[in-house]
Each structure stands twice: as C-alpha cells, then as structure tokens.
Design a protein around this motif. Structure first.
Motif, PDB file in Angstrom:
ATOM      1  N   ALA A   1       9.348  10.422  13.991  1.00  0.00           N
ATOM      2  CA  ALA A   1       8.462  10.562  12.837  1.00  0.00           C
ATOM      3  C   ALA A   1       9.199  11.185  11.651  1.00  0.00           C
ATOM      4  O   ALA A   1       9.068  10.731  10.513  1.00  0.00           O
ATOM      5  N   LYS A   2       9.978  12.212  11.927  1.00  0.00           N
ATOM      6  CA  LYS A   2      10.755  12.842  10.849  1.00  0.00           C
ATOM      7  C   LYS A   2      11.764  11.851  10.270  1.00  0.00           C
ATOM      8  O   LYS A   2      11.981  11.803   9.057  1.00  0.00           O
ATOM      9  N   GLY A   3      12.379  11.066  11.157  1.00  0.00           N
ATOM     10  CA  GLY A   3      13.347  10.074  10.706  1.00  0.00           C
ATOM     11  C   GLY A   3      12.713   8.987   9.864  1.00  0.00           C
ATOM     12  O   GLY A   3      13.278   8.557   8.850  1.00  0.00           O
ATOM     13  N   THR A   4      11.525   8.532  10.279  1.00  0.00           N
ATOM     14  CA  THR A   4      10.816   7.497   9.526  1.00  0.00           C
ATOM     15  C   THR A   4      10.427   8.022   8.146  1.00  0.00           C
ATOM     16  O   THR A   4      10.544   7.320   7.135  1.00  0.00           O
ATOM     17  N   ARG A   5       9.982   9.261   8.113  1.00  0.00           N
ATOM     18  CA  ARG A   5       9.652   9.894   6.830  1.00  0.00           C
ATOM     19  C   ARG A   5      10.902   9.985   5.948  1.00  0.00           C
ATOM     20  O   ARG A   5      10.851   9.685   4.752  1.00  0.00           O
ATOM     21  N   TRP A   6      12.007  10.379   6.536  1.00  0.00           N
ATOM     22  CA  TRP A   6      13.259  10.569   5.804  1.00  0.00           C
ATOM     23  C   TRP A   6      13.730   9.249   5.191  1.00  0.00           C
ATOM     24  O   TRP A   6      14.083   9.192   4.018  1.00  0.00           O
ATOM     25  N   LEU A   7      13.704   8.192   5.989  1.00  0.00           N
ATOM     26  CA  LEU A   7      14.104   6.880   5.474  1.00  0.00           C
ATOM     27  C   LEU A   7      13.160   6.405   4.378  1.00  0.00           C
ATOM     28  O   LEU A   7      13.596   5.859   3.356  1.00  0.00           O
ATOM     29  N   SER A   8      11.866   6.604   4.584  1.00  0.00           N
ATOM     30  CA  SER A   8      10.877   6.192   3.579  1.00  0.00           C
ATOM     31  C   SER A   8      11.087   6.944   2.271  1.00  0.00           C
ATOM     32  O   SER A   8      10.916   6.386   1.186  1.00  0.00           O
TER      33      SER A   8
ATOM     34  N   MET B   1       0.841  -1.191   0.000  1.00  0.00           N
ATOM     35  CA  MET B   1       0.000   0.000   0.000  1.00  0.00           C
ATOM     36  C   MET B   1       0.880   1.247   0.000  1.00  0.00           C
ATOM     37  O   MET B   1       1.943   1.269   0.624  1.00  0.00           O
ATOM     38  N   SER B   2       0.431   2.246  -0.757  1.00  0.00           N
ATOM     39  CA  SER B   2       1.220   3.466  -0.925  1.00  0.00           C
ATOM     40  C   SER B   2       0.686   4.578  -0.033  1.00  0.00           C
ATOM     41  O   SER B   2      -0.530   4.762   0.092  1.00  0.00           O
ATOM     42  N   HIS B   3       1.615   5.314   0.594  1.00  0.00           N
ATOM     43  CA  HIS B   3       1.236   6.447   1.439  1.00  0.00           C
ATOM     44  C   HIS B   3       2.129   7.632   1.129  1.00  0.00           C
ATOM     45  O   HIS B   3       3.300   7.476   0.759  1.00  0.00           O
ATOM     46  N   SER B   4       1.580   8.828   1.298  1.00  0.00           N
ATOM     47  CA  SER B   4       2.391  10.028   1.136  1.00  0.00           C
ATOM     48  C   SER B   4       3.338  10.135   2.323  1.00  0.00           C
ATOM     49  O   SER B   4       3.097   9.564   3.401  1.00  0.00           O
ATOM     50  N   LEU B   5       4.394  10.895   2.145  1.00  0.00           N
ATOM     51  CA  LEU B   5       5.357  11.082   3.239  1.00  0.00           C
ATOM     52  C   LEU B   5       4.712  11.820   4.407  1.00  0.00           C
ATOM     53  O   LEU B   5       5.061  11.571   5.568  1.00  0.00           O
TER      54      LEU B   5
END
Length: 216
Positions: free
Chosen positions: A30-37, A1-5
């Motif tokens: 949360a910022k780190g998880t977004r960054w890795l994603s 499933m696709s999600h926006s950052l």
C-alpha cells in the motif's frame, strides 16, 4: 477519477490483504502504491494487475529461491515485485557490499522500486533499479526517472538490477492527488471485499436495527 494519496493507500492495503498477502506485506504494498502514484505512475493499475495475476498462487512460488545467490530467481519463473522488493530491503547491507543485486523474470518491476527508498535511507546512499532501458534512483525522499514510458511500465523484466550507491539524475516532482483508472479501482475493491467477514445469525442479532424481530 481522482483520489487522494490517503485513499489510494487505504484501498491498496485492504486489497492486498484480501488477495492473501500478510498484513506486513500488504502495508508495504500500500505504501509503495501510494509512493508510485505520488510520482505520477499508475500504481493502482499495476497493483490490481499483480493481485489478479498472483491470485491463489502460493507466495513461495513467486519468491526468491535463495537470497545468497548471484542471481535471484523464483520457482514459478516469475517473481513477485512486492516480495522481491521486501527481500531487497532486508538485504540492503549486502547490496552495498556487493554493489549490485540481480533478479530474473520480475513481474511489473516498477512495483519493486518503492522498496528501494527504505534501503536507501538505511544505507545513507541512493539506490538505483534498471531494466529494459528504464532507470530509477532514489535517496528515500526524491525519485529520479530515466527511460521510455513503455519500458518503465513493462509487464516483466528479464533482469532487474539494483545497485548502490547510485547517481541521482532526472528528478521527478511528486503530486498530492492521483488520477486512478476506474477499472483498477473496481478490481482493488473486489479484493478488499474479501476482508469483510460474512454476516452471521449472531452478528445480525447484535447489530443495529430490528434484527429478527418484527416491529411493524
């Protein structure tokens, strides 16, 4: 499933807070998880795994005993990458002065990498992390990746070594959306649900609808 950052960051923040992290550390997680994603890594999967592993564990047990030691270690013999990363960011100047900072037994070391970005921006030089044959470097804006995918996603690093300044080799391009494992999204949702206050008699009376009255 696709999600926006943006969706990934919002869910990760709520989940991290629900798992007991302070709001400040939850925001950083949360910022780190977004960054890795954004760079194609399974950030949500790794965060879900970490929150599950450390659920109900006192933060002090998975935090560095001494930031002044030659090698950082935690009382539980496994260190949280979020706490380790935040501590590294706080010690950015010391990293540049010493050249390296070494940590032992860091769980899911990739989750500590995003914190290098803040350190690199403050120092004005790229910062590098190495473990188990993996090497990542960032100047705070770009990410360079080298190493076997399995090493990059290691469950634990016996030694995680940060160094500065570092060379930028193997640039990876970011994306705008990320594929997310459904199971990890469900796990994060379960942790996020803990942040919702349970309904009370007063809240039901003040809420929308008929409350306790019968309008039929």
């Amino acid at each position: 499933m696709s999600h926006s950052l943006n969706e990934i960051e919002a869910m990760s923040k709520r989940a991290a807070r629900g798992a007991g992290l302070s709001w400040g550390l939850a925001e950083e997680a949360a910022k780190g998880t977004r960054w890795l994603s954004a760079f194609g890594f399974p950030g949500t999967e790794m965060l879900a795994e970490l929150l599950t592993l450390n659920d109900r564990v006192p933060p002090i047990d998975v935090s560095p005993v001494s930031l002044g030691a030659d090698v950082w270690h935690a009382p539980a013999r496994r260190m949280s990458p979020l706490i380790a990363g935040a501590s590294l960011s706080d010690c950015a100047v010391r990293l540049l002065e010493r050249g390296t900072i070494t940590m032992e037994n860091v769980t899911l070391p990739l989750l500590a990498v995003p914190f290098m970005g803040g350190a690199a921006l403050r120092l004005g030089v790229p910062v590098c992390a190495e473990w188990n044959g993996a090497r990542l470097a960032t100047d705070g804006r770009q990410l360079c990746v080298q190493g076997d995918p399995e090493a990059l996603r290691a469950a634990q690093a016996d030694q995680l070594v940060f160094s500065a300044p570092a060379e930028m080799t193997g640039k990876r391009e970011p994306v705008m959306r990320a594929e997310v494992c459904e199971d990890s999204w469900t796990t994060l949702g379960s942790f996020a649900h803990r942040t919702f206050a349970p309904a009370t008699e007063e809240s039901r009376l003040l809420g929308a609808g008929a409350g306790l009255s019968d309008n039929d």
